[in-house]
Write a protein that holds these residues in place. Structure first.
Motif, PDB file in Angstrom:
ATOM      1  N   UNK A   8      26.874 107.968  38.440  1.00 57.38           N
ATOM      2  CA  UNK A   8      26.282 107.950  37.097  1.00 57.38           C
ATOM      3  C   UNK A   8      25.458 106.691  36.798  1.00 57.38           C
ATOM      4  N   UNK A   9      25.986 105.466  36.973  1.00 53.61           N
ATOM      5  CA  UNK A   9      25.172 104.299  36.613  1.00 53.61           C
ATOM      6  C   UNK A   9      23.966 104.106  37.507  1.00 53.61           C
ATOM      7  N   UNK A  10      24.051 104.574  38.742  1.00 54.65           N
ATOM      8  CA  UNK A  10      22.901 104.461  39.649  1.00 54.65           C
ATOM      9  C   UNK A  10      21.806 105.425  39.229  1.00 54.65           C
ATOM     10  N   UNK A  11      22.175 106.667  38.951  1.00 52.98           N
ATOM     11  CA  UNK A  11      21.180 107.634  38.500  1.00 52.98           C
ATOM     12  C   UNK A  11      20.584 107.219  37.161  1.00 52.98           C
ATOM     13  N   UNK A  12      21.393 106.593  36.308  1.00 47.36           N
ATOM     14  CA  UNK A  12      20.866 106.119  35.017  1.00 47.36           C
ATOM     15  C   UNK A  12      19.738 105.119  35.224  1.00 47.36           C
ATOM     16  N   UNK A  13      19.912 104.222  36.199  1.00 47.08           N
ATOM     17  CA  UNK A  13      18.844 103.250  36.469  1.00 47.08           C
ATOM     18  C   UNK A  13      17.621 103.922  37.069  1.00 47.08           C
ATOM     19  N   UNK A  14      17.842 104.929  37.906  1.00 36.84           N
ATOM     20  CA  UNK A  14      16.713 105.648  38.492  1.00 36.84           C
ATOM     21  C   UNK A  14      15.934 106.445  37.453  1.00 36.84           C
ATOM     22  N   UNK A  15      16.629 106.909  36.408  1.00 36.41           N
ATOM     23  CA  UNK A  15      15.987 107.751  35.401  1.00 36.41           C
ATOM     24  C   UNK A  15      15.458 106.968  34.212  1.00 36.41           C
ATOM     25  N   UNK A  16      15.691 105.658  34.179  1.00 35.38           N
ATOM     26  CA  UNK A  16      15.282 104.853  33.032  1.00 35.38           C
ATOM     27  C   UNK A  16      13.802 104.944  32.728  1.00 35.38           C
ATOM     28  N   UNK A  17      12.984 104.931  33.758  1.00 32.93           N
ATOM     29  CA  UNK A  17      11.535 104.975  33.526  1.00 32.93           C
ATOM     30  C   UNK A  17      11.086 106.328  32.984  1.00 32.93           C
ATOM     31  N   UNK A  18      11.932 107.338  33.101  1.00 30.27           N
ATOM     32  CA  UNK A  18      11.625 108.661  32.542  1.00 30.27           C
ATOM     33  C   UNK A  18      12.200 108.820  31.133  1.00 30.27           C
ATOM     34  N   UNK A  19      12.869 107.786  30.620  1.00 31.56           N
ATOM     35  CA  UNK A  19      13.517 107.844  29.302  1.00 31.56           C
ATOM     36  C   UNK A  19      14.555 108.957  29.242  1.00 31.56           C
ATOM     37  N   UNK A  20      15.332 109.082  30.322  1.00 31.18           N
ATOM     38  CA  UNK A  20      16.418 110.053  30.395  1.00 31.18           C
ATOM     39  C   UNK A  20      17.724 109.298  30.582  1.00 31.18           C
TER      40      UNK A  20
ATOM     41  N   UNK B  24      12.849 116.680  30.675  1.00 31.77           N
ATOM     42  CA  UNK B  24      11.789 116.044  29.892  1.00 31.77           C
ATOM     43  C   UNK B  24      12.187 114.652  29.420  1.00 31.77           C
ATOM     44  N   UNK B  25      11.214 113.763  29.227  1.00 29.09           N
ATOM     45  CA  UNK B  25      11.516 112.456  28.633  1.00 29.09           C
ATOM     46  C   UNK B  25      12.242 112.634  27.306  1.00 29.09           C
ATOM     47  N   UNK B  26      13.219 111.758  27.071  1.00 32.64           N
ATOM     48  CA  UNK B  26      14.047 111.877  25.888  1.00 32.64           C
ATOM     49  C   UNK B  26      15.275 112.729  26.114  1.00 32.64           C
ATOM     50  N   UNK B  27      15.435 113.199  27.345  1.00 29.10           N
ATOM     51  CA  UNK B  27      16.545 114.087  27.659  1.00 29.10           C
ATOM     52  C   UNK B  27      17.789 113.348  28.113  1.00 29.10           C
ATOM     53  N   UNK B  28      18.778 114.129  28.539  1.00 28.70           N
ATOM     54  CA  UNK B  28      20.065 113.552  28.922  1.00 28.70           C
ATOM     55  C   UNK B  28      20.691 114.377  30.041  1.00 28.70           C
ATOM     56  N   UNK B  29      21.325 113.671  30.976  1.00 26.84           N
ATOM     57  CA  UNK B  29      22.137 114.289  32.017  1.00 26.84           C
ATOM     58  C   UNK B  29      23.571 113.844  31.778  1.00 26.84           C
ATOM     59  N   UNK B  30      24.473 114.800  31.669  1.00 27.32           N
ATOM     60  CA  UNK B  30      25.873 114.483  31.377  1.00 27.32           C
ATOM     61  C   UNK B  30      26.747 115.147  32.432  1.00 27.32           C
ATOM     62  N   UNK B  31      27.448 114.323  33.180  1.00 29.36           N
ATOM     63  CA  UNK B  31      28.363 114.800  34.211  1.00 29.36           C
ATOM     64  C   UNK B  31      29.790 114.740  33.670  1.00 29.36           C
ATOM     65  N   UNK B  32      30.723 115.249  34.468  1.00 35.13           N
ATOM     66  CA  UNK B  32      32.123 115.220  34.060  1.00 35.13           C
ATOM     67  C   UNK B  32      32.980 114.513  35.095  1.00 35.13           C
ATOM     68  N   UNK B  33      33.761 113.545  34.610  1.00 36.26           N
ATOM     69  CA  UNK B  33      34.798 112.912  35.417  1.00 36.26           C
ATOM     70  C   UNK B  33      36.149 113.356  34.856  1.00 36.26           C
ATOM     71  N   UNK B  34      37.143 112.504  34.936  1.00 40.62           N
ATOM     72  CA  UNK B  34      38.476 112.794  34.419  1.00 40.62           C
ATOM     73  C   UNK B  34      39.200 111.493  34.144  1.00 40.62           C
ATOM     74  N   UNK B  35      40.027 111.480  33.119  1.00 36.31           N
ATOM     75  CA  UNK B  35      40.822 110.292  32.828  1.00 36.31           C
ATOM     76  C   UNK B  35      41.884 110.029  33.888  1.00 36.31           C
ATOM     77  N   UNK B  36      42.127 111.000  34.769  1.00 36.49           N
ATOM     78  CA  UNK B  36      43.102 110.788  35.842  1.00 36.49           C
ATOM     79  C   UNK B  36      42.649 109.691  36.803  1.00 36.49           C
TER      80      UNK B  36
END
Length: 244
Positions: free
Chosen positions: A164-176, A130-142
């Protein structure tokens, strides 16, 4: 048992960091669906923690790299808990081998869960969240600490960081918002497996705070990104106590 206004899916939620994330999101007022690979008993225990925090929780078995199983899990969550607002993809596997000794079947396993699994879950979330939501993935400090034997694992997480930054731009119009959390060495079963106390102490010393992180340390960061931290977007957040 109260009814939260937001619904989160946490993959890898039966143990370790994923379990701490599920409990922390429940404490913040979110209903949580725990997606697990095989350990139903531990997943049910996580649901108990979610309910103890006053939220609604369910446990669902699914392979994060299987598109149909992930779609079915989202269907079930929407039916039982409501529309999805947050995806936290904490499911991951690790294998430690120097590159010259790398078992390529292990590499395939890492790629399937850590890369394909991230894409499959993110793809489904991108369609439904839903708009206003968040997708959070996991990387590693390694990916920055460059520790020997972590080459294959770090390479799979480097793919997550590229997404992550590419999907963030794709999801911007959905406010996610879309971000990744990159933990440093954290006191989980996955971390302790196969390590001597000497090795554990040496790795803990990489942190400026001279200790391992806890799953709760990481969960606090995830909860911020899943809730009030909406102006952080397209980022990889290194949660490692100043490890370098």
């Amino acid at each position: 048992m109260g009814s939260a206004t937001r619904t989160a899916i946490v993959t890898g939620g039966s143990r370790g960091i994923g379990r701490a994330v599920a409990a922390r999101l429940a404490a913040a007022g979110q209903n949580v669906a725990v997606v697990y690979a095989s350990n139903a008993k531990e997943a049910d225990a996580t649901v108990g923690e979610i309910e103890a925090a006053g939220a609604r929780g369910i446990a669902l078995q699914a392979d994060v790299a299987d598109e149909q199983q992930v779609a079915d899990a989202f269907d079930t969550v929407e039916r039982l808990l409501g529309p999805v607002d947050v995806l936290v993809n904490a499911a991951g596997v690790m294998a430690l081998q120097p590159v010259r000794e790398l078992d390529l079947t292990q590499l395939d396993r890492l790629v399937r869960t850590n890369v394909r699994g991230t894409f499959v879950t993110a793809k489904e979330a991108a369609r439904r969240i839903r708009p206003g939501g968040a997708i959070i993935a996991f990387s590693t400090s390694v990916t920055r600490l460059h520790l020997p034997a972590y080459g294959a694992y770090a390479a799979t997480k480097g793919a997550v960081e590229a997404l992550v930054p590419i999907l963030a731009k794709e999801m911007g119009e959905r406010d996610v918002t879309v971000n990744a959390v990159a933990p440093g060495p954290t006191a989980t079963e996955l971390f302790f497996e196969g390590k001597s106390q000497q090795v554990i102490d040496r790795i803990a010393g990489l942190s400026a705070l001279n200790r391992l992180g806890t799953p709760e340390d990481i969960a606090q960061v995830v909860a911020f990104l899943a809730g009030p931290g909406r102006w952080i977007n397209g980022q990889v957040v290194f949660a490692n106590g100043g490890a370098a």
